[in-house]
Design an enzyme around this catalytic site. Structure first.
Site, PDB file in Angstrom:
ATOM      1  N   ARG A  43       6.159  70.533 -75.742  1.00 21.46           N
ATOM      2  CA  ARG A  43       6.586  69.574 -74.727  1.00 21.46           C
ATOM      3  C   ARG A  43       7.520  70.240 -73.724  1.00 21.46           C
ATOM      4  NH1 ARG A  43       9.709  65.854 -75.663  1.00 21.46           N
ATOM      5  NH2 ARG A  43       8.933  64.335 -74.189  1.00 21.46           N
ATOM      6  N   LYS A  98      13.944  71.959 -87.220  1.00 16.11           N
ATOM      7  CA  LYS A  98      12.580  71.714 -86.761  1.00 16.11           C
ATOM      8  C   LYS A  98      11.564  72.435 -87.636  1.00 16.11           C
ATOM      9  CE  LYS A  98       9.579  71.509 -82.740  1.00 16.11           C
ATOM     10  NZ  LYS A  98       9.492  71.554 -81.268  1.00 16.11           N
ATOM     11  N   ARG A 140      18.769  64.656 -78.346  1.00 12.74           N
ATOM     12  CA  ARG A 140      19.575  65.550 -79.153  1.00 12.74           C
ATOM     13  C   ARG A 140      20.766  64.793 -79.725  1.00 12.74           C
ATOM     14  NH1 ARG A 140      20.034  70.649 -74.896  1.00 12.74           N
ATOM     15  NH2 ARG A 140      17.804  70.892 -74.521  1.00 12.74           N
TER      16      ARG A 140
END
Length: 263
Positions: free
Chosen positions: A63, A127, A260
């Site tokens: 993205r 992640k 975030r």
């Protein structure tokens, strides 16, 4: 097709079992972008269930223009073509795909898998992988090319990343074998996408929320127009993010948005 790729595809068909006829998989030793290649094949009439899997990807897309580079043996990178019936509402599709990935990994025994809006897979706050959806219209039907990237192993020593990264090997999963993981993901995707087409994201919102990494946490929302801070209150039935700002609930749609934790 090499002996190696032919062997891996045979293993994949065997592990898919009864759902194997729903998929037509192609395995490449190396590929710039599985999604770019599959978009070309979709335009040429490739059937729903077509899969492009690459052992190494050199120019993958994430993205907001981020790169996703897959290392052979350490990453699983593939794209799936899924053609939806005319009139299917696709709001929340990337969240549904993320849920399918999380559920598949949990069935493999992974612990600590979570979802971050709109398309990240997390493991214990780092992640683990991501999803990228690209749509192609053909008459009344919509083709969706679903790109999935997953770290099977942690990043190599000295690798430069823009955020903490995890590998599936740290999750307690029974296997990090690419074929085993891919078979689990495809079977889960077939089930979830069928359910999504019939009932929409609303039918799986609660399951997504139960895995939401940032629920009720202070977050910073970044897009091309600037930044906003608030409390993340989850998603609505269309998959839009609900951000509480000064006691007012703001609905945030997908797009070029980064979410975030506040520092």
């Amino acid at each position: 097709m090499s002996d190696r790729t032919d062997h891996e595809l045979s293993r994949l068909r065997a592990q898919l079992g009864p759902v194997a006829p729903r998929f037509d998989a192609d395995l490449l030793e190396s590929c710039p972008s599985t999604s770019s290649l599959l978009l070309e094949r979709a335009a040429a009439g490739a059937p729903s269930g077509s899969v492009v899997w690459a052992l190494e990807q050199t120019a993958g897309r994430g993205r907001r223009g981020r790169a996703w580079v897959a290392r052979s043996g350490a990453s699983l990178t593939f794209s799936l073509l899924w053609r939806f019936a005319p009139g299917t509402r696709l709001a929340g599709l990337s969240l549904a795909v993320g849920l399918a990935v999380a559920q598949a990994l949990e069935r493999l025994g992974a612990q600590g898998v979570a979802l971050k809006w709109p398309n990240d897979i997390w493991l214990d706050g780092r992640k683990l992988g991501g999803v990228l959806i690209e749509l192609q219209q053909s008459g009344a039907r919509t083709a969706s090319v679903i790109g999935v990237g997953l770290n099977l192993l942690p990043p190599a020593d000295g690798a430069v990343t823009d955020q903490p990264v995890a590998g599936l090997s740290a999750s307690g999963a029974r296997s990090t074998d690419a074929v085993t993981v891919l078979a689990a993901l495809l079977a889960s995707l077939a089930d979830v996408l069928d359910h999504f087409e019939a009932h929409g994201f609303a039918a799986m919102r609660d399951a997504w929320q139960a895995r939401h990494a940032l629920q009720d946490q202070a977050v910073r929302l970044i897009d091309d127009s600037g930044e906003a801070e608030g409390i993340c209150r989850g998603v609505d039935e269309d998959g839009a993010l609900m951000l509480e700002r000064d006691g007012v609930m703001v609905r945030v749609l997908g797009g070029d948005v980064s979410l975030r934790r506040q520092a």
